[in-house]
Design a protein around this motif. Structure first.
Motif, PDB file in Angstrom:
ATOM      1  N   HIS A 241       0.803  -1.219   0.000  1.00 30.82           N
ATOM      2  CA  HIS A 241       0.000   0.000   0.000  1.00 30.82           C
ATOM      3  C   HIS A 241       0.844   1.281   0.000  1.00 30.82           C
ATOM      4  N   SER A 242       2.102   1.167  -0.375  1.00 33.72           N
ATOM      5  CA  SER A 242       2.901   2.374  -0.628  1.00 33.72           C
ATOM      6  C   SER A 242       2.413   3.011  -1.924  1.00 33.72           C
ATOM      7  N   ARG A 243       2.800   4.255  -2.145  1.00 27.81           N
ATOM      8  CA  ARG A 243       2.403   4.971  -3.357  1.00 27.81           C
ATOM      9  C   ARG A 243       3.648   5.546  -4.012  1.00 27.81           C
ATOM     10  N   VAL A 244       3.703   5.399  -5.338  1.00 27.60           N
ATOM     11  CA  VAL A 244       4.858   5.897  -6.079  1.00 27.60           C
ATOM     12  C   VAL A 244       4.348   6.801  -7.191  1.00 27.60           C
ATOM     13  N   SER A 245       4.892   8.006  -7.262  1.00 25.74           N
ATOM     14  CA  SER A 245       4.437   8.960  -8.272  1.00 25.74           C
ATOM     15  C   SER A 245       4.938   8.563  -9.662  1.00 25.74           C
ATOM     16  N   ARG A 246       4.257   9.073 -10.678  1.00 27.44           N
ATOM     17  CA  ARG A 246       4.661   8.783 -12.064  1.00 27.44           C
ATOM     18  C   ARG A 246       6.063   9.337 -12.342  1.00 27.44           C
TER      19      ARG A 246
END
Length: 313
Positions: A241-246
């Motif tokens: 559930h981590s988030r990585v930007s484009r």
């Protein structure tokens, strides 16, 4: 409670989940979760057959998993095989070997079935999250294929296309048995063109751009997250559930495609079995994010394996 075991055998890796399933609450409690890189799909795109050494690596992992399953007293077991074993002329050798070792016949599922399992596994625990708007686009970037699924509580549309980190690497970056080190601009452009053509195919049946939340699954995506966080080793709890930007995905992809084998191997969170294929996997993720205009990807450690376990519960 029912004690279940799910095995997911893909093109690059084979994974095991042993869990207690509670049908009343809809909860899965992990008892053992492990992954082994076996490269079952080695050479399949070129020869149409599973290589003897790839089969033996897979059977060795199955023997290890059989011991774990026995130790935990599993009541129900399901073994699902995906892209590489769908494509191979000699898949009967694979089926017989698994049956002898684990006592169950592997189910060589279709791409659509694979997508359904992936969606269930990835989204079941996202229900009710106010910060994640639906519909979801779940993208499972495997070794031989990538699954696209759009849905809310249930699947609305799904498509499997034949681009994955192993298939793209072997098709475009392997010459005379050696992997380009690093790839040339021409090789990267050819790989990107293949990926874009596959996205065109996916969009014929799946409304990719209607999704509000992109959820990314499988080793290429989780590894990109680990690199983005500069983790000292692979840490499932920090990746899930981590988030990585484009922008960060683009930066990492360009770095991976410019680097040599030795430079990639020095990344502490990168599994040795992914060193040669992670550049292609990251490029697939980047192309998807750019196609649909996704500002970020939500990374999930729960995927087809969890979906298979739910099917047993």
């Amino acid at each position: 409670m029912t004690r279940v075991a799910a095995v997911d055998c893909g093109t690059n890796s084979i994974r095991l989940l042993v869990a207690d399933a509670d049908p009343a609450t809809g909860e899965l409690t992990d008892l053992d979760r492990r992954m082994t890189i076996v490269r079952l799909g080695q050479g399949v795109d070129r020869t149409g057959r599973l290589a003897p050494e790839a089969l033996e690596r897979t059977f060795a992992a199955c023997r290890e998993y059989a011991a774990v399953i026995k130790e935990h007293g599993v009541e129900r077991l399901r073994f699902v095989a995906t892209s590489a074993s769908r494509d191979a002329e000699n898949r009967d050798d694979f089926v017989r070997g698994v049956l002898d070792i684990l006592g169950v016949e592997p189910e060589v599922i279709t791409g659509d079935q694979e997508a359904e399992f992936s969606f269930t596994g990835a989204t079941k625990e996202l229900t009710g999250r106010a910060d994640l708007t639906r519909p979801y686009l779940v993208v499972d970037i495997g070794g031989g294929s990538t699954e696209f699924v759009v849905g809310d509580d249930h699947v609305r549309a799904a498509r499997s296309v034949d681009v994955g980190c192993v298939r793209m690497t072997e098709r475009h970056l392997v010459h005379g048995g050696e992997v380009s080190d690093p790839p040339t601009e021409e090789e990267i452009a050819a790989m990107r063109a293949d990926i874009e053509a596959a996205l065109d195919l996916a969009e014929q049946s799946v409304p990719l751009r209607e999704a509000h939340t992109l959820v990314g699954l499988a080793g290429s995506v989780t590894t990109v997250s680990a690199i983005a966080q500069e983790l000292p080793g692979y840490d499932s709890a920090r990746i899930h559930h981590s988030r990585v930007s484009r922008d960060r995905v683009r930066e990492i992809t360009e770095r991976l495609l410019r680097s040599t084998h030795a430079e990639r191997a020095a990344i502490p969170s990168l599994h040795p079995g992914r060193v040669d294929v992670i550049g292609a996997g990251a490029l697939v993720l980047l192309a998807i994010m750019e196609r649909i205009g996704a500002g970020e990807v939500v990374v999930s450690e729960h995927d087809i394996l969890d979906g298979i376990a739910w099917s047993l519960a």
